[in-house]
Write an enzyme that holds these catalytic residues in place. Structure first.
Site, PDB file in Angstrom:
ATOM      1  CE  LYS A  81      72.131  85.113  -6.099  1.00 56.05           C
ATOM      2  NZ  LYS A  81      70.340  86.210  -5.414  1.00 56.05           N
ATOM      3  N   GLY A 181      79.361  93.750   4.686  1.00 57.12           N
ATOM      4  CA  GLY A 181      80.132  94.343   3.350  1.00 57.12           C
ATOM      5  C   GLY A 181      78.366  95.060   2.619  1.00 57.12           C
TER       6      GLY A 181
HETATM    7  P1  NAD Z   1      78.856  91.358  -0.114  1.00 55.68           P
HETATM    8  O1  NAD Z   1      79.951  90.934  -1.042  1.00 55.68           O
HETATM    9  O2  NAD Z   1      79.502  93.215  -0.422  1.00 55.68           O
HETATM   10  O3  NAD Z   1      79.319  91.696   1.393  1.00 55.68           O
HETATM   11  C1  NAD Z   1      79.333  90.342   1.923  1.00 55.68           C
HETATM   12  C2  NAD Z   1      80.058  90.574   3.319  1.00 55.68           C
HETATM   13  O4  NAD Z   1      79.928  89.112   3.953  1.00 55.68           O
HETATM   14  C3  NAD Z   1      81.955  90.650   2.894  1.00 55.68           C
HETATM   15  O5  NAD Z   1      82.198  91.550   4.283  1.00 55.68           O
HETATM   16  C4  NAD Z   1      82.303  89.059   3.414  1.00 55.68           C
HETATM   17  O6  NAD Z   1      83.602  89.431   3.578  1.00 55.68           O
HETATM   18  C5  NAD Z   1      81.066  88.257   4.669  1.00 55.68           C
HETATM   19  N1  NAD Z   1      81.194  87.546   4.769  1.00 55.68           N
HETATM   20  C6  NAD Z   1      81.874  86.142   3.470  1.00 55.68           C
HETATM   21  N2  NAD Z   1      81.064  84.708   4.380  1.00 55.68           N
HETATM   22  C7  NAD Z   1      80.906  85.321   5.259  1.00 55.68           C
HETATM   23  C8  NAD Z   1      81.270  84.910   7.215  1.00 55.68           C
HETATM   24  N3  NAD Z   1      81.435  83.213   6.696  1.00 55.68           N
HETATM   25  N4  NAD Z   1      80.901  85.627   8.221  1.00 55.68           N
HETATM   26  C9  NAD Z   1      81.383  86.847   8.088  1.00 55.68           C
HETATM   27  N5  NAD Z   1      81.160  87.197   6.624  1.00 55.68           N
HETATM   28  C10 NAD Z   1      81.645  86.364   5.634  1.00 55.68           C
HETATM   29  O7  NAD Z   1      77.475  91.288  -0.545  1.00 55.68           O
HETATM   30  P2  NAD Z   1      76.356  91.933   0.096  1.00 55.68           P
HETATM   31  O8  NAD Z   1      75.880  91.766  -1.361  1.00 55.68           O
HETATM   32  O9  NAD Z   1      76.259  92.534   1.284  1.00 55.68           O
HETATM   33  O10 NAD Z   1      75.680  90.092   0.254  1.00 55.68           O
HETATM   34  C11 NAD Z   1      75.321  89.484   1.008  1.00 55.68           C
HETATM   35  C12 NAD Z   1      74.080  88.647   1.483  1.00 55.68           C
HETATM   36  O11 NAD Z   1      73.712  89.242   0.676  1.00 55.68           O
HETATM   37  C13 NAD Z   1      74.462  87.679   0.149  1.00 55.68           C
HETATM   38  O12 NAD Z   1      74.213  86.884   0.560  1.00 55.68           O
HETATM   39  C14 NAD Z   1      73.735  87.695  -0.819  1.00 55.68           C
HETATM   40  O13 NAD Z   1      72.860  86.987  -1.916  1.00 55.68           O
HETATM   41  C15 NAD Z   1      72.550  89.138  -0.257  1.00 55.68           C
HETATM   42  N6  NAD Z   1      71.442  89.604  -0.735  1.00 55.68           N
HETATM   43  C16 NAD Z   1      72.548  90.896  -1.211  1.00 55.68           C
HETATM   44  C17 NAD Z   1      71.618  91.754  -2.038  1.00 55.68           C
HETATM   45  C18 NAD Z   1      72.506  93.268  -2.622  1.00 55.68           C
HETATM   46  O14 NAD Z   1      71.435  94.186  -2.714  1.00 55.68           O
HETATM   47  N7  NAD Z   1      73.394  93.471  -2.407  1.00 55.68           N
HETATM   48  C19 NAD Z   1      70.202  91.600  -1.702  1.00 55.68           C
HETATM   49  C20 NAD Z   1      69.467  90.909  -1.339  1.00 55.68           C
HETATM   50  C21 NAD Z   1      70.454  89.802  -0.502  1.00 55.68           C
END
Ligand code: NAD
Length: 370
Positions: A81, A181
């Site tokens: 990471k 997100g």
């Molecule tokens: P993203 O940036 O697209 O979305 C994150 C969302 O969370 C945003 O809308 C943001 O405003 C919101 N957010 C941030 N802090 C917040 C809080 N305290 N309370 C409420 N909302 C909050 O990110 P993503 O790609 O959707 O990833 C989100 C999580 O999922 C991360 O932990 C990431 O590591 C994990 N993840 C993502 C993927 C992927 O394919 N994108 C895969 C596995 C895990």
């Protein structure tokens, strides 16, 4: 004990880490952390996230989650990471990402992927600099897993299996999504196709709530066009933190780590948790939930859709193959973990951890040890 000693101890066990790298680039003042946790099964895939308050421990824990996730999914990749300590809303994002890419060029065992606040464009800038990244835009031969919603798709497939263990009917089930997100909105979209009804969603600006249901495509449009879910009109507006007080059948945490902990777990009223984010619930809170009869499927089982797709892209497979693999691997893994959980009387994380660790340790047997 000094702080570096504490971090070292928290970060060290028989699986890893392989390397912890702190980057400082004096001209731009870029600061970043890369943790390559384990590479026994192959080069480590892991996201690059951007946030000003990231810590070594957080990146370390996320890297371990990737080791376990990649192993649980049976991928020929280890876990890593990276975190760039910067405000993601800065106007100089491209420049920051490019500087970061050049700084990690020598880390050949690390394949950067998208994560919170880094998208396919960021990954394309990295590829342009060092020709090593996954999660590329379509034009560059990638399978853009955020655009196709691979992780959210996997979360919904996970629900399709988990429901059997708690006798939950997905049709009409109330869904609450924390963090609307890439993961959150696509989980809502694919769960919606199974009859699940989104009643609340949050982002950093606030929460929207409508017990009769929120129109998912309309909420996606509002978020894209206006930047936050709070501009969705047909719902009550609440603070971000109020989301955890909303009753649901399915809760998908899809934002930051440790959102549910021992202090607030008592307010969470739900039946099934599908961990869309990485480490969104503390181990202590997971135990409380399980003891209360709430099924919480661990992050590295429920949200592996993105990295499974990344691995298909890395071996130049197609989008169709990616969806097939996400579906089959997540369904199979969820079943394996939950069978072990209930037959051996374990916590789901303990069962998942045991399955993934065994795979990593098997791969490690083939590594030179001196
Ligand atoms: P993203 O940036 O697209 O979305 C994150 C969302 O969370 C945003 O809308 C943001 O405003 C919101 N957010 C941030 N802090 C917040 C809080 N305290 N309370 C409420 N909302 C909050 O990110 P993503 O790609 O959707 O990833 C989100 C999580 O999922 C991360 O932990 C990431 O590591 C994990 N993840 C993502 C993927 C992927 O394919 N994108 C895969 C596995 C895990």
């Amino acid at each position: 004990m000094d702080i570096s000693q504490t971090i070292f101890e928290e970060c060290t066990d028989d699986l890893g880490p392989e390397k912890i790298i702190h980057i400082y680039e004096p001209v731009s003042k870029l600061r970043a952390i890369v943790v390559i946790d384990n590479i026994a099964a192959g080069p480590a895939i892991g996201g690059v996230r951007m946030a000003p308050d990231l810590t070594t421990t957080e990146v370390r824990r996320l890297a371990r989650a990737m080791t376990l996730k990649n192993a649980a999914a049976g991928l020929p990749h280890g876990g890593a990471k990276a975190g760039i300590l910067s405000d993601p809303k800065t106007g100089e994002k491209e420049q920051i990402i490019r500087i970061f890419a050049r700084a990690i060029e020598c880390l050949h065992d690390y394949i950067p992927a998208p994560d919170m606040y880094t998208d396919e464009s960021c990954i394309a800038y990295i590829f342009d600099e060092i020709q090593r990244s996954v999660g590329l835009p379509r034009e560059l031969g990638g399978i853009p897993f955020d655009e196709i919603g691979a992780t959210g798709f996997g979360v919904a497939e996970c629900a399709g299996i988990a429901k059997e263990y708690i006798d939950l009917d997905l049709n009409g089930a109330r869904l609450v999504v924390e963090g609307f997100g890439n993961v959150g909105k696509n989980a809502a979209r694919f769960l919606g196709e199974k009859g699940v009804r989104l009643v609340a969603a949050s982002d950093t600006s606030g929460t929207v709530y409508n017990r009769d249901g929120i129109d998912v495509p309309a909420l996606v449009r509002v978020k894209e066009e206006k930047g936050s879910v709070i501009y969705y009109e047909d719902a009550e507006r609440l603070k971000t933190g109020d989301l955890l007080k909303i009753s649901s059948d399915i809760f998908v945490p899809a934002a930051r780590p440790d959102v549910v902990d021992e202090r607030n777990v008592g307010t969470l009223d739900t039946k099934l948790i599908l961990q869309g984010a990485n480490i969104p619930i503390t181990i202590g809170a997971e135990k409380v939930l399980h003891d209360r009869g709430v099924l919480s499927v661990p992050d590295f089982i429920a949200n592996a859709g993105g990295v499974i797709t990344a691995a298909v892209e890395y071996r130049h497979g197609s989008e169709k193959e990616a969806f097939f693999e996400v579906k089959s691997k997540i369904r199979e893994n969820t079943k394996k973990v939950l069978d072990k959980t209930y037959s051996e009387g374990l916590y789901p994380r303990v069962a998942a951890d045991a399955i993934a660790r065994e795979r990593v340790l098997s791969a490690m047997r083939y590594r030179r040890c001196m």
